[in-house]
Design a protein around this motif. Sequence first.
Motif: not given
Length: 116
Positions: A23-33
């Motif tokens: 939401m804040v840093y606009h990363n993809r969900a796959a990258d957050c994992l």
Amino acid sequence: MPSSCKDLRAALADCLQNSDCVMVYHNRAADCLRSPLVETLPMRCQQLKKGYGECKRGLVDMRKRFRGNQPMALSKELEGGGGPQGKQLYAGRPAVGGVEGTTDGREDRKEDGKEE
């Protein structure tokens, strides 16, 4: 995908979509994992990620082939609730007997059938 992991996958996706990483840093969900962003996720998302991985691993585990995955209760997983631990069954009964009562240490002791 078998239904045993669908609930965990949906809960993980929902958690990721509402996390600061997306939401804040606009990363993809796959990258957050993936590392190093996975450490920035809330504890709830990290627990769901671990649970989902264990669920997927259980699908190919030959020891669980006949029994299937243990059902995951999302409320226990998310709240970190305790509850009764899984017990080994022997002929339909617990293999290890439970404690019959609790004591506060002030009850009379009986030794060799005699009361003190």
